[in-house]
Design a protein around this motif. Structure first.
Motif, PDB file in Angstrom:
ATOM      1  N   UNK B 392       0.829  -1.210   0.000  1.00  0.00           N
ATOM      2  CA  UNK B 392       0.000   0.000   0.000  1.00  0.00           C
ATOM      3  C   UNK B 392       0.859   1.253   0.000  1.00  0.00           C
ATOM      4  N   UNK B 393       1.982   1.178   0.740  1.00  0.00           N
ATOM      5  CA  UNK B 393       2.906   2.317   0.773  1.00  0.00           C
ATOM      6  C   UNK B 393       3.502   2.535  -0.605  1.00  0.00           C
ATOM      7  N   UNK B 398       3.975   5.487  -5.776  1.00  0.00           N
ATOM      8  CA  UNK B 398       3.791   5.552  -7.229  1.00  0.00           C
ATOM      9  C   UNK B 398       2.762   6.609  -7.583  1.00  0.00           C
ATOM     10  N   UNK B 399       1.641   6.524  -6.863  1.00  0.00           N
ATOM     11  CA  UNK B 399       0.548   7.459  -7.132  1.00  0.00           C
ATOM     12  C   UNK B 399       1.016   8.889  -6.966  1.00  0.00           C
ATOM     13  N   UNK B 400       1.759   9.128  -5.899  1.00  0.00           N
ATOM     14  CA  UNK B 400       2.281  10.463  -5.659  1.00  0.00           C
ATOM     15  C   UNK B 400       3.140  10.918  -6.831  1.00  0.00           C
ATOM     16  N   UNK B 401       4.038  10.043  -7.261  1.00  0.00           N
ATOM     17  CA  UNK B 401       4.952  10.393  -8.344  1.00  0.00           C
ATOM     18  C   UNK B 401       4.181  10.778  -9.614  1.00  0.00           C
ATOM     19  N   UNK B 402       3.233   9.924  -9.982  1.00  0.00           N
ATOM     20  CA  UNK B 402       2.483  10.170 -11.214  1.00  0.00           C
ATOM     21  C   UNK B 402       1.670  11.455 -11.101  1.00  0.00           C
ATOM     22  N   UNK B 403       0.977  11.623  -9.983  1.00  0.00           N
ATOM     23  CA  UNK B 403       0.149  12.808  -9.813  1.00  0.00           C
ATOM     24  C   UNK B 403       1.009  14.070  -9.791  1.00  0.00           C
TER      25      UNK B 403
END
Ligand SMILES: [K+]
Ligand SMILES: [K+]
Lengths: 483, 483
Positions: B392-393, B398-403
């Motif tokens: 989950x971390x 990943x999500x942070x990077x893409x966003x």
């Protein structure tokens, strides 16, 4: 590693590829451009070289295994890139350096179409034809790679395409499946090319131009026989034909395969990536048209729409054809247009870029992360269409995105270090890594002004982009070579 | 949503913040700069406003819940940004537009330090002091946010810091934990600031400059009282002091907390992010020194090292202090230096950027993806130090990077659309979103030349960067507001 099997495959590939020297010889003789000799010499050289590589190991018909796939994939493009440069190097009329010849060949095989010649109009017809033919071969190569091979290797989340692809699934053995799938894809590709060429011819192109442009339209390669690209014709019908066939080239060939086999079009409409592709194109055409018209860059709405439609489809499919120098379009349009190539076409198409399905998954997963923050303990699946996605696929897509962006940054910095300005470095790497071939700044029209080091950096960018980064990373990882 | 509790908190915040108008009044009276009135008026106005907001709901002492955290976090910065602009707006001597005043205040609270004044040397001392004080307050604000709040909200994978942080973990109730943690962090922060100020004073700064620069060094804010920034002093000792305290400001304050509580330094050495921070700095200082010396930009190795060390630490910690106009440094250095700010300092520090721990996880996960391709059926955990990471971390990172990357692209295109050139648009958004404040092109020295729209885009970039993107995304998501 089955090195000898790999050698056998590459030997066969070289022998096959040597045959592609024959059509340019015909073109040269027909137009009397006096450039048949280098193609003939290349034919002989590549054939001999292929036989030498193949003969000693011809009995090695063992199955390729999954891991060998990475080596074959990477070597396929590298070896063909070098082989493709041979007739260019042998031509005394062209008088090219090794760097330029390899750049041109790799640019072709990766369907990038980045131009290394200062001008096209004094090139022999046989060379113009050869440039287009290379892109056409690269186009089918990438379709087979993306539809049949990468999904099985699991590169960048492409295993999600596995279920859709035709043929029996034998995950540990590559050859039978690839052969069967490749055959069907070839037929579709050939049929599309013939249709495109006939349409161009009917719309007023010479038969020579029609063939050359059909090769580079369906492959979304974007090489033209004219410096002004498709803008040379100033013909709305030709532009519409180009738009249609670039679009078809930008669609997942698995869908073409299904449509052809089932004799129906509904498979397209049920595909979420195809839907997103249509929506993206609609929005960008509308946006470009409005800006061009609102800023009075175009004198009438119809002109704005014509310019916008062509450029949007050309760059979204990473074809890189132009009808106008969009570098001078108003406001943020030039950068938006370059950025659109980062999205690219559909997975399993001839297009480059990161592929729409990956962006879809990134957006959906981003949305999920936001919802997860609001509901920390909920189990929220990510769905594409109605299908919930395996987290392994999502992770692989994230990984692809990060690695792609980081590789882009590193290559851009490397190009800056060769002395290019920031706009040129950014758009040159963007043009190469997305396999579009059309940039801004110094590389808006061609890449001749780069240093030799800069050209090699671009070659690496084209290969990384075309091979979806990971196969090359796998090859430099210690894990791969262990045992 | 506990709107009334949120209102109560913001009311208290405003009352507290109004007190910070008093020191500038003292500074104004001491230097006789005639600018005490706007600070006094702002003090009264903010106090009254705070009381009006707080009084009717003062009995609402219900616990904040996790979801309210997002609203509080976002409103905290926005409300303080607006409140902080009040004394600037009220000053007839400054005569600022609302846009410029809000830009300056948000630039301060987010510790960006992007300059909106054409020049600093004719500003009243009280305003120079106030600019530094805002950054100092923003610095401790972000530390508390990052160490105590974001981990519990789970933003961008920051839950991985949860285990390290002091105090009892009560995941669903925020207040007690934040209060306890915040108190300890304040003491550390204050002690560091005093030490930094004394060192500056001893090294030859005036007491006024020493205080102002201590405020902006520990907070890695980078505001200076001089147009030439730290370069004004041309003093190697002052530069070394700045380097040391910027570095300390760029380290996770949880580590400072542990070191202080345990009276030992080994906790630093055991932290994988701290180790990576040291390695990154070592490599970049070595690289910049070599390039500056090799290109004869610096006339001797010592000078090259001095320039390189200062600029590397200043930009890596996203401070944005300068001793030299690095925009004119040779080759790719200017872009590399800007890109280094995207990595940024450690999580839980006063630095901006994406944070080193996220890059570590991205690289490790990228490596894992490559190994997974080679061994498709193996279970390969991602480890940080000796601790295997929860998927989950990883997904959140990943999500942070893409966003982050996508938000960067959108803001850059928006700034291009206001008419800025590509280098300016790129580096302005980079400077704001990483909270560094120092760019290239038009915004190399200050942001005055941007249009008003452009300035608001930069304000959004600073807030997005400082709040780690997701809290703002959560606030605009329908899921958050449902029920
Ligand atoms: K192309
Ligand atoms: K800063």
């Amino acid at each position: 590693m089955n090195f000898l099997v790999v050698q056998r495959i590459l030997g066969m590939l070289l022998m096959l590829f040597s045959l592609t020297m024959l059509p340019p010889i015909g073109v040269s003789l027909h137009f009397g451009d006096g450039n048949w000799q280098p193609f003939f010499d290349a034919f002989v050289a590549l054939l001999v070289f292929g036989v030498i590589a193949w003969w000693p190991v011809r009995k090695r018909v063992r199955e390729l295994r999954l891991r060998d796939g990475f080596l074959v994939v990477a070597l396929f493009w590298v070896v063909l890139g070098i082989a493709g440069s041979v007739p260019l190097l042998l031509s005394s009329e062209l008088d090219m350096t090794i760097t330029d010849a390899v750049f041109e060949a790799i640019s072709g095989f990766t369907t990038t179409g980045a131009i290394i010649f200062p001008t096209l109009h004094d090139l022999p017809p046989s060379v113009l034809y050869y440039r287009s033919q290379i892109e056409w071969l690269g186009g089918i190569g990438i379709v087979v790679l993306a539809v049949a091979l990468l999904p099985m290797l699991g590169v960048g989340g492409m295993q999600l395409l596995r279920a859709e692809t035709p043929g029996p699934v034998k995950d540990s053995k590559l050859t039978p499946r690839i052969t069967e799938t490749a055959k069907a894809l070839w037929i579709i590709y050939l049929a599309l090319t013939v249709a495109c060429g006939l349409a161009y011819w009917a719309a007023g192109m010479t038969p020579f131009d029609a063939v050359a442009h059909a090769f580079t339209t369906v492959s979304t390669g974007g090489n033209s026989t004219h410096d002004a690209s498709i803008g040379y014709y100033d013909n709305a019908v030709i532009e519409m034909i180009a738009v249609i066939f670039m679009f078809i080239g930008g669609v997942n060939f698995s869908l073409h395969f299904l449509a052809w086999r089932h004799r129906r079009l509904s498979d397209y409409l049920r595909d979420p990536e195809f839907g997103a592709f249509m929506r993206i194109l609609f929005v960008s055409v509308a946006l470009y048209t409005l800006v061009l018209w609102y800023t009075r860059f175009a004198h009438e709405p119809g002109e704005a729409l014509r310019l916008a439609l062509f450029q949007a489809v050309s760059m979204q499919t990473t074809s890189g054809f132009v009808t106008d120098n969009f570098t001078h379009w108003p406001g943020a349009l030039p950068v938006i247009i370059i950025l659109s190539a980062f999205i690219g076409g559909c997975a399993g198409s001839t297009s480059g870029g990161m592929k729409i399905v990956r962006w879809l998954l990134i957006l959906k997963q981003g949305q999920r992360e936001v919802n997860q923050l609001v509901h920390p303990s909920a189990e929220l699946p990510v769905k594409l269409g109605r299908k919930p996605m395996d987290m392994r696929v999502i992770d692989a897509v994230w990984g692809f995105f990060a690695v792609y962006v980081i590789a882009f940054g590193i290559l851009m910095v490397a190009l800056l270090a060769t002395g290019e300005d920031q706009v040129t470095a950014f758009s040159a790497i963007a043009a190469c890594m997305t396999n579009t071939g059309t940039g801004l700044g110094e590389v808006a029209t061609n890449f001749t002004s780069l240093t030799d080091t800069g050209k090699w950096i671009c070659v690496l960018a084209m290969l990384l982009g075309r091979l979806e980064v990971f196969p090359l990373l796998v090859l430099i990882s210690p894990t791969f070579w262990r045992r």
